[in-house]
Design an enzyme around this catalytic site. Structure first.
Site, PDB file in Angstrom:
ATOM      1  N   LEU A  79       0.830  -1.209   0.000  1.00 24.46           N
ATOM      2  CA  LEU A  79       0.000   0.000   0.000  1.00 24.46           C
ATOM      3  C   LEU A  79       0.854   1.244   0.000  1.00 24.46           C
ATOM      4  CD1 LEU A  79      -2.825  -0.779   2.567  1.00 24.46           C
ATOM      5  CD2 LEU A  79      -3.070  -0.468   0.110  1.00 24.46           C
ATOM      6  N   GLY A  80       1.978   1.175   0.673  1.00 27.86           N
ATOM      7  CA  GLY A  80       2.839   2.354   0.752  1.00 27.86           C
ATOM      8  C   GLY A  80       4.061   2.077   1.588  1.00 27.86           C
ATOM      9  N   GLY A 114       6.556   3.668   4.527  1.00 32.68           N
ATOM     10  CA  GLY A 114       6.641   4.682   5.575  1.00 32.68           C
ATOM     11  C   GLY A 114       8.042   4.786   6.128  1.00 32.68           C
ATOM     12  N   GLY A 115       8.168   5.601   7.154  1.00 36.78           N
ATOM     13  CA  GLY A 115       9.476   5.839   7.736  1.00 36.78           C
ATOM     14  C   GLY A 115      10.114   4.574   8.261  1.00 36.78           C
ATOM     15  N   GLY A 159       8.907   1.346   7.792  1.00 36.20           N
ATOM     16  CA  GLY A 159       8.574   0.070   7.182  1.00 36.20           C
ATOM     17  C   GLY A 159       7.624   0.211   6.004  1.00 36.20           C
ATOM     18  N   VAL A 161       3.864  -0.831   4.239  1.00 38.18           N
ATOM     19  CA  VAL A 161       2.503  -1.196   4.613  1.00 38.18           C
ATOM     20  C   VAL A 161       1.877  -2.019   3.488  1.00 38.18           C
ATOM     21  CG1 VAL A 161       0.268  -0.331   5.336  1.00 38.18           C
ATOM     22  CG2 VAL A 161       2.322   0.922   5.955  1.00 38.18           C
ATOM     23  N   ASP A 190       4.635  12.958  15.271  1.00 38.07           N
ATOM     24  CA  ASP A 190       4.844  12.877  13.821  1.00 38.07           C
ATOM     25  C   ASP A 190       3.547  13.202  13.082  1.00 38.07           C
ATOM     26  OD1 ASP A 190       6.460  12.636  11.654  1.00 38.07           O
ATOM     27  OD2 ASP A 190       6.417  10.443  11.589  1.00 38.07           O
TER      28      ASP A 190
END
Ligand SMILES: *[C@@H]1O[C@H](CO)[C@@H](O)[C@H](O)[C@H]1NC(C)=O
Ligand SMILES: *[C@@H]1O[C@H](CO)[C@@H](O)[C@H](O)[C@H]1NC(C)=O
Ligand SMILES: *[C@@H]1O[C@H](CO)[C@@H](O)[C@H](O)[C@H]1NC(C)=O
Ligand SMILES: *[C@@H]1O[C@H](CO)[C@@H](O)[C@H](O)[C@H]1NC(C)=O
Ligand SMILES: *[C@@H]1O[C@H](CO)[C@@H](O)[C@H](O)[C@H]1NC(C)=O
Ligand SMILES: *[C@@H]1O[C@H](CO)[C@@H](O)[C@H](O)[C@H]1NC(C)=O
Ligand SMILES: *[C@@H]1O[C@H](CO)[C@@H](O)[C@H](O)[C@H]1NC(C)=O
Ligand SMILES: *[C@@H]1O[C@H](CO)[C@@H](O)[C@H](O)[C@H]1NC(C)=O
Ligand SMILES: *[C@@H]1O[C@H](CO)[C@@H](O)[C@H](O)[C@H]1NC(C)=O
Ligand SMILES: *[C@@H]1O[C@H](CO)[C@@H](O)[C@H](O)[C@H]1NC(C)=O
Ligand SMILES: *[C@@H]1O[C@H](CO)[C@@H](O)[C@H](O)[C@H]1NC(C)=O
Ligand SMILES: *[C@@H]1O[C@H](CO)[C@@H](O)[C@H](O)[C@H]1NC(C)=O
Length: 651
Positions: free
Chosen positions: A347-348, A350-351, A353, A355, A471
């Site tokens: 899905l995407g 991130g900082g 890891g 997803v 964050d």
């Protein structure tokens, strides 16, 4: 690891070493020979039953033992074979041998049978029924066959066959008792059966394939060989052969002795032996290294496993220790849900890891897999579970469960079908909005920021432990199916104990630069005010439809505010389709939250009230104040002034 385990691991190594050593020694044993015996030492020779070493002589058929020495056959060989030839290298060794023959008749009128210098592959025995005329060389069935595998120089003292020229001759035999060449010694004044010592020299040149035999009672005269011929021994014998003597007696007996013996052969396998030696050394070394490596690997793996289990249980303890921990999943199931973390289900990123989308217990979920190389991984992981694990708030992404196995950190959230806010603001990914416009409408945006404010207010003031998100940014705002904001990614979130304590900050500086308050770098820690600052940046970002840049958005909006043109800051893509008053409130609140002095920023509670219309936006100086450090806490007079201003503006 217990000591018994160690022993079990080491003993095969020792065994292997021993085997390797034995093998290598047995392999390199066959080499050239060089020996010289004036008298003989028993252990250096192998001999058959009717042979002996006695009276400083090799008694090939022994004299003293047993009732009779009639019909005997015997052999005495040097215990080690030597390399006669090598097929691979097409090379044959040369050898020289000198020895003293002494044959003593036991009957002054008739004697027999004879003695022979032999090369053979058979070290242990003499052929059955090879006594008498066979001289212990062959027997009736092996005569003339390759089975014998024997070369012999016979010193024959009896004319047993028609082929024998007389009873005092030297002959050359190959796999047979038949001499391919024979010479009578009568002509050169040598009497084999006279009981005197007769020196013999045998010289074989492996290169020229010449065989020369010198028999001369006055010594090793090498002027003219007694018998000489071309003979390729490699055609008849094994590559490695034993050297020695055979002899026999028949009805007629004699004592067959060798008094002294020298032998020298050339080394034809020099480099081979060296190679073999090196080979064995290398093989042994490699084996040892391999086994040692294996041993250490096993030990290491066991240790790591124990460590991992320990670590797992420690982490689990920390997680379970926190109030109501969410469900724990098995890695197996998580992998199954995400097709083994297949890129297609991503899905995407991130900082900390990646997803993935997955289907777990028949529910669509988002699975965050922490990257293994992040140092903070485990800490962020625990932080996220323990801070929001037990939160159920409509503006927070719900953590469904977690998994910690084999160093694999995984968090499972409910799936937010509309992805993250930044995607809708900047990448126009809102295709499934259904409407013609792919732009988030102002109403929608307002609902979203209200949701974020509600979530942050809840974290800061609404639960028993104050939680700092640390964050806040558009990519961490998720949108549910109805485009309601859900604050997510609590990887950096930290809990702070509430309850009168003065401190309301956490150590560690973290976050996304564009959203970080200027004082963070000085304080070196997060506070509620830094969360408010980030929220302010988010407000401006959402209203203006611009990326925050490096705080440029604040300067820009503040400048417009100074020129009383703040409404110009609004996202042009909205085409002016928004409630002006509401938009201005939001922009002003954004600036207030981004006040360089943390003490001048409103609380999340106030911010929420402004957004819901319960309070007016705080007044802000027309010019952006310069950032000073340390920041001044507002004095009582200032507070009073502010209050005054506020009441003025209300009028
Ligand atoms: C054989 O050994 C003797 C004495 O040990 C030595 O003098 C001689 O050189 C050796 N011969 C060969 C061919 O190695
Ligand atoms: C040699 O003698 C041993 C015992 O003395 C006997 O067992 C063996 O069979 C004999 N070998 C031959 C070839 O006669
Ligand atoms: C072996 O070497 C000899 C010369 O020493 C040569 O005549 C013969 O042809 C060689 N045999 C093979 C198989 O190479
Ligand atoms: C055998 O003796 C001859 C003559 O002395 C000599 O040239 C040759 O090198 C010797 N060979 C060996 C193997 O000792
Ligand atoms: C063997 O060689 C030694 C010298 O190495 C010599 O003195 C002796 O006479 C030789 N013996 C025989 C039987 O050739
Ligand atoms: C020698 O051999 C002959 C013939 O077989 C025999 O008559 C005689 O007794 C033998 N002598 C000795 C001393 O063995
Ligand atoms: C010859 O010797 C071989 C090996 O010792 C044996 O098998 C064979 O029976 C013997 N032949 C006779 C005729 O004794
Ligand atoms: C060897 O000789 C003995 C008599 O000395 C005989 O009994 C035996 O059968 C012979 N073996 C063979 C294989 O001929
Ligand atoms: C032994 O074998 C050879 C052939 O190598 C043959 O010429 C001879 O006649 C045989 N001798 C006996 C006694 O069988
Ligand atoms: C010796 O050589 C013969 C024929 O090549 C073979 O049958 C026999 O097995 C060999 N013997 C040994 C002890 O290697
Ligand atoms: C034996 O050796 C002696 C002395 O070295 C020599 O005179 C004689 O010719 C030799 N005999 C033969 C047959 O070579
Ligand atoms: C060899 O010596 C023996 C014993 O001394 C003797 O009986 C025989 O006649 C001799 N033979 C010759 C050919 O001189």
């Amino acid at each position: 690891m217990s000591s018994s385990n160690k022993c079990m691991c080491i003993s095969p190594i020792v065994n292997l070493l021993v085997v390797a050593t034995l093998l290598s020694s047995s392999v390199i044993q066959v080499e050239s020979l060089n020996f010289s015996y004036a008298t003989f030492t028993r252990p250096d020779f192998t001999m058959t039953n009717h042979s002996d070493i006695a009276v400083d002589a090799l008694q090939v058929t022994r004299e003293a033992r047993g009732p009779s020495i009639a019909n005997l056959a015997g052999r005495i060989l040097y215990k080690h074979p030597f390399q006669l030839w090598r097929k691979r290298k097409n090379i044959t060794a040369s050898f020289n041998s000198t020895f003293v023959v002494k044959i003593t008749p036991k009957n002054n009128t008739i004697w027999g049978e004879g003695l022979a210098f032999i090369l053979t592959n058979e070290s242990r025995s003499v052929p059955d029924n090879s006594s008498g005329q066979w001289l212990g060389v062959v027997n009736a069935s092996t005569n003339g066959t390759t089975q014998g595998n024997i070369f012999a120089i016979e010193f024959d003292t009896k004319k047993s066959f028609e082929e024998d020229i007389d009873d005092n001759h030297v002959g050359i035999d190959v796999n047979s008792i038949y001499s391919i060449k024979q010479v009578s010694l009568n002509g050169i004044g040598v009497n084999l059966s006279s009981g005197i010592e007769i020196p013999v020299r045998v010289q074989y040149d492996g290169g020229l394939k010449t065989l020369d035999i010198y028999v001369n009672t006055s010594g090793y005269n090498m002027n003219s060989p007694t018998i000489s011929m071309l003979l390729d021994l490699s055609e008849h014998l094994s590559e490695d052969v034993y050297v020695g003597f055979s002899a026999s007696t028949g009805e007629y007996t004699q004592n067959n002795c060798i008094k002294a013996w020298n032998f020298t052969s050339t080394d034809i396998d020099d480099d081979d032996t060296a190679n073999l030696l090196w080979m064995w050394i290398l093989i042994s070394a490699a084996l040892i290294a391999f086994i040692a490596g294996l041993f250490f690997l096993l030990c290491w793996r066991r240790k790591m496993k124990e460590k991992q289990i320990h670590k797992d249980s420690k982490v689990e303890l920390q997680i379970q220790g926190s109030a109501s921990a969410p469900q724990k999943f098995r890695l197996k199931d998580v992998k199954h849900a995400t097709a083994n973390f297949h890129p297609q289900s991503m899905l995407g990123r991130g900082g900390c890891g990646i997803v993935y989308k997955g289907l777990l217990s028949k529910k669509e979920v988002a699975v965050k897999r922490f990257s293994k190389d992040s140092n903070q991984g485990v800490q962020d992981f625990i932080a996220e579970i323990t801070t929001i694990g037990n939160f159920h708030h409509r503006n927070l992404v719900k953590l469904v469960g977690w998994c910690y196995e084999k160093n694999e950190l995984v968090l499972v959230y409910e799936l937010m079908p509309n992805g993250s806010l930044d995607n809708h603001l900047f990448f126009n990914k809102s295709r499934d909005m259904g409407g013609s416009s792919s732009i988030l409408s102002w109403e929608r945006r307002h609902i979203i920021i209200c949701g974020v404010a509600t979530a942050l207010d809840y974290l800061h003031n609404g639960c028993e432990k104050r939680v700092l998100h640390r964050d806040v940014k558009s990519s961490n705002i998720m949108l549910d199916s109805e485009f309601n904001a859900r604050l997510g990614d609590f990887g950096l979130a930290r809990t702070i104990q509430l309850g009168g304590e003065t401190h309301h900050s956490t150590k560690e500086i973290a976050g996304t630069p564009a959203y970080m308050a200027p004082e963070s770098f000085h304080v070196g820690r997060a506070t509620v005010e830094t969360d408010v600052y980030a929220f302010g940046v988010l407000l401006l970002e959402v209203a203006c439809g611009r990326k925050p840049g490096n705080h440029r958005i604040i300067d820009w909006v503040w400048e417009l505010y100074q020129r009383a043109q703040i409404i110009e800051a609004m996202d042009i893509r909205l085409n002016g389709d928004f409630n002006q008053e509401q938009a201005e409130y939001v922009l002003r609140l954004g600036l207030a939250c981004c006040h360089p002095n943390p003490y001048q920023r409103p609380s999340m509670r106030t911010a929420l009230q402004v957004l819901t219309g319960e309070a007016d936006p705080p007044t802000i100086p027309s010019q952006k104040p310069a950032f000073t450090w340390p920041a001044m806490a507002p004095s009582a007079a200032e507070i009073w002034m502010t209050l005054l201003e506020e009441t003025n503006s209300h009028e």
